[in-house]
Design a protein around this motif. Structure first.
Motif, PDB file in Angstrom:
ATOM      1  N   ALA A  13       0.770  -1.176  -0.052  1.00 15.37           N
ATOM      2  CA  ALA A  13      -0.094   0.021  -0.039  1.00 15.37           C
ATOM      3  C   ALA A  13       0.809   1.309   0.025  1.00 15.37           C
ATOM      4  O   ALA A  13       1.980   1.214   0.461  1.00 15.37           O
ATOM      5  N   ASP A  14       0.447   2.275  -0.565  1.00 18.55           N
ATOM      6  CA  ASP A  14       1.089   3.814  -0.647  1.00 18.55           C
ATOM      7  C   ASP A  14       2.392   3.698  -1.334  1.00 18.55           C
ATOM      8  O   ASP A  14       3.187   4.412  -0.904  1.00 18.55           O
ATOM      9  N   GLY A  17       2.029   7.695  -5.446  1.00 18.87           N
ATOM     10  CA  GLY A  17       1.472   9.005  -5.256  1.00 18.87           C
ATOM     11  C   GLY A  17       0.530   9.400  -6.617  1.00 18.87           C
ATOM     12  O   GLY A  17       0.747   8.837  -7.644  1.00 18.87           O
ATOM     13  N   THR A  18       0.062  10.652  -6.585  1.00 19.76           N
ATOM     14  CA  THR A  18      -0.854  11.170  -7.446  1.00 19.76           C
ATOM     15  C   THR A  18       0.175  11.380  -8.849  1.00 19.76           C
ATOM     16  O   THR A  18      -0.336  11.001  -9.864  1.00 19.76           O
ATOM     17  N   ARG A 155       6.889   0.771  -6.511  1.00 23.42           N
ATOM     18  CA  ARG A 155       7.573   2.000  -6.322  1.00 23.42           C
ATOM     19  C   ARG A 155       8.697   2.253  -7.426  1.00 23.42           C
ATOM     20  O   ARG A 155       8.974   3.060  -7.984  1.00 23.42           O
ATOM     21  N   GLU A 228      -2.171   0.296  -4.492  1.00 26.78           N
ATOM     22  CA  GLU A 228      -0.924   0.478  -4.281  1.00 26.78           C
ATOM     23  C   GLU A 228      -0.658   2.232  -4.246  1.00 26.78           C
ATOM     24  O   GLU A 228       0.324   2.348  -4.158  1.00 26.78           O
ATOM     25  N   THR A 229      -1.561   2.706  -4.316  1.00 29.69           N
ATOM     26  CA  THR A 229      -1.727   4.157  -4.334  1.00 29.69           C
ATOM     27  C   THR A 229      -2.089   4.956  -3.184  1.00 29.69           C
ATOM     28  O   THR A 229      -3.125   4.756  -2.966  1.00 29.69           O
ATOM     29  N   ARG A 230      -1.240   5.868  -2.835  1.00 27.50           N
ATOM     30  CA  ARG A 230      -1.743   6.409  -1.735  1.00 27.50           C
ATOM     31  C   ARG A 230      -2.965   7.382  -1.807  1.00 27.50           C
ATOM     32  O   ARG A 230      -3.236   7.983  -2.993  1.00 27.50           O
ATOM     33  N   GLY A 231      -3.951   7.426  -1.000  1.00 31.18           N
ATOM     34  CA  GLY A 231      -5.290   8.078  -0.966  1.00 31.18           C
ATOM     35  C   GLY A 231      -5.926   7.493  -2.361  1.00 31.18           C
ATOM     36  O   GLY A 231      -6.400   8.156  -3.232  1.00 31.18           O
TER      37      GLY A 231
END
Length: 503
Positions: A13-14, A17-18, A155, A228-231
């Protein structure tokens, strides 16, 4: 613990990012690769009407991107359209949607390794013609390198994409500015290139539209990376919308440049080398080589994003046991679906060798094979894009009339995009040859076999609770999520409507 974690563990997770999401969307479309590999087929089909086809296909594709955006805000899922369609329309349709994506990505990768090798050889002054085996070997090495990057995690994949895609975009944007500043060698710009006057009947447009849909394909990799993307909920699908718009602008500039500087006949006569001719027309002596470099970077980038899409979808299907559970296994340290990655990479490499060496790719037969692959994959894309659009409308049907923005951005635009995909799919069935139909329709029908084989094992998927905005809000609350679901039907203050139309 992730709501989507299975016996084999959960994805990291995370990890993204955008900004990474936007980069992945642009890389997934592969602008330079598409210009080099797809535009010859597009121009051969519609001639100077290329800008029109790209415009009229971009509008419904943006509607599809909006559908993905709002579905992802309800359920960030590695399976994306596979999971959403299954929980919105019917599990069988959801399975076939996931199957269509996996087949599309695998066929695409098999047809892309040779262009990657050919572009590499071209940079060193060695033409691909007559060196098919060498070009295939070099392309296979690029493919294995990207498989290793994907295996090491999202990542690392994002870092690699930022460097590769950033360089590619700088080259393409510099070329686009230089091309637009040139006087026309063949023709002057004409607004009629965006009209319908250059189409020789409806079938002419349909053929070009199927190719254009393929040209825009790939931005939805951002949805497969939702877990796997933040928010993931808040930013879901934003990169996809930006990716489609960015690639549309680049594609239109290049089709206009072709019409003005070299003419469509040059592309038809030299489909494999037209980019070099176009580059030399803008920057004599070295422009063609710079564009070849951009193509190489773009090809490598799309190999990576295609692997990400296929492996994440297979992971979701293995996690749900609608395919062998081995696909749902996660590497304990990297938190990546290593089994799915290894299988997809192996199958794609085998298809690459069989197709390229067996057909003498690199000659005219190679160009025809690539064109058939594009058309066949285009059918599969229309299929699962259309289903996702209809899913978004069905899921949010109670919120559509809450505001004008809801009606347009969640209702009419996605619905129009879905209907457009269905129309192109149906009309194309009578236009394509046997090989293209086999790649598209044949592989889709073949998916019924594993679907029936593993139906009993995947009861959790086939008996899943339908997607519902209000239920998603309740689930979020149980997990302590403070960013309430933007599509909740229980929000009566207007806040949810504001978020629904928030880009």
């Amino acid at each position: 613990m992730s709501k989507h974690s299975g016996a084999g563990g959960s994805l990291r997770a995370d990890a993204l990012g955008t900004f990474d999401s936007v980069v992945m969307a642009v890389a997934g479309c592969g602008p330079a690769y598409t210009i080099a590999g797809t535009f010859p087929a597009l121009i051969a089909a519609v001639g100077v009407a290329g800008p029109a086809v790209l415009l009229y296909c971009a509008l419904p594709v943006v509607g599809i991107a909006l559908a993905f955006r709002h579905l992802g805000r309800l359920d960030p899922n590695a399976g994306a359209s596979y999971a959403w369609t299954g929980r919105s329309l019917h599990p069988f349709l959801g399975f076939l949607s996931g199957w269509a994506l996996v087949v599309s990505a695998t066929v695409f990768m098999a047809s892309t390794a040779l262009p990657a090798g050919a572009a590499t050889l071209s940079l060193f002054g060695t033409p691909a013609a007559g060196h098919t085996a060498l070009a295939t070997a070099v392309g296979a090495l690029w493919f294995l390198l990207m498989a290793g990057v994907v295996m090491h995690g999202a990542r690392i994949s994002a870092h690699a994409q930022t460097a590769v895609t950033g360089t590619q975009l700088v080259l393409l944007l510099a070329f686009a500015v230089a091309a637009l500043s040139k006087d026309g060698n063949v023709a002057d710009f004409s607004p009629s290139w965006f009209g319908f006057g250059h189409f020789d009947g409806q079938h002419h447009f349909v053929t070009g539209a199927l190719i254009a849909v393929f040209a825009y394909w790939g931005w939805d990799v951002t949805s497969n990376l939702g877990e796997e993307t933040r928010g993931g909920r808040r930013g879901s699908g934003f990169g996809g919308v930006i990716g489609v718009v960015t690639c549309f602008a680049l594609f239109v500039v290049f089709t206009i440049s072709v019409n003005i500087l070299v003419g469509t006949d040059v592309v038809r006569q030299n489909p494999e080398s037209f980019l070099t001719v176009l580059g030399d027309a803008v920057w004599p002596g070295w422009g063609g080589r710079l564009l070849v470099l951009a193509v190489l970077l773009s090809t490598v980038a799309t190999l990576e994003t295609s692997l990400l899409q296929a492996t994440r979808t297979l992971f979701a299907m293995g996690r749900d046991r609608t395919l062998p559970p081995a696909f749902g296994r996660i590497h304990p340290a990297r938190q990546t679906p290593w089994t799915a990655t290894a299988v997809v990479a192996g199958v794609a490499l085998a298809l690459t060798v069989a197709a390229n060496l067996g057909s003498g790719a690199g000659s005219g037969s190679g160009v025809r094979l690539l064109a058939d692959a594009v058309s066949g994959v285009g059918l599969l894309i229309c299929f699962y894009y259309g289903l996702a659009a209809f899913s978004a409308v069905v899921v949010h049907r109670r919120q559509l009339f809450a505001s004008v923005g809801n009606l347009l951005l969640i209702g009419l635009w996605p619905l129009g995009g879905g209907l457009f995909m269905v129309w192109i799919f149906v009309r194309s069935l009578t236009e394509l040859n046997a090989l293209a139909l086999g790649i598209g329709l044949g592989t889709l029908v073949l998916g019924v076999v594993p679907m029936l084989r593993y139906r009993q094992h995947g009861r959790s998927y086939y008996e899943a609770v339908p997607l519902d905005p209000a239920r998603a809000r309740a689930v979020d609350a149980s997990y302590g999520v403070t960013d309430l679901d933007p599509s909740s039907s229980r929000a009566g203050t207007g806040r949810s409507d504001e978020l629904l139309t928030d880009f």
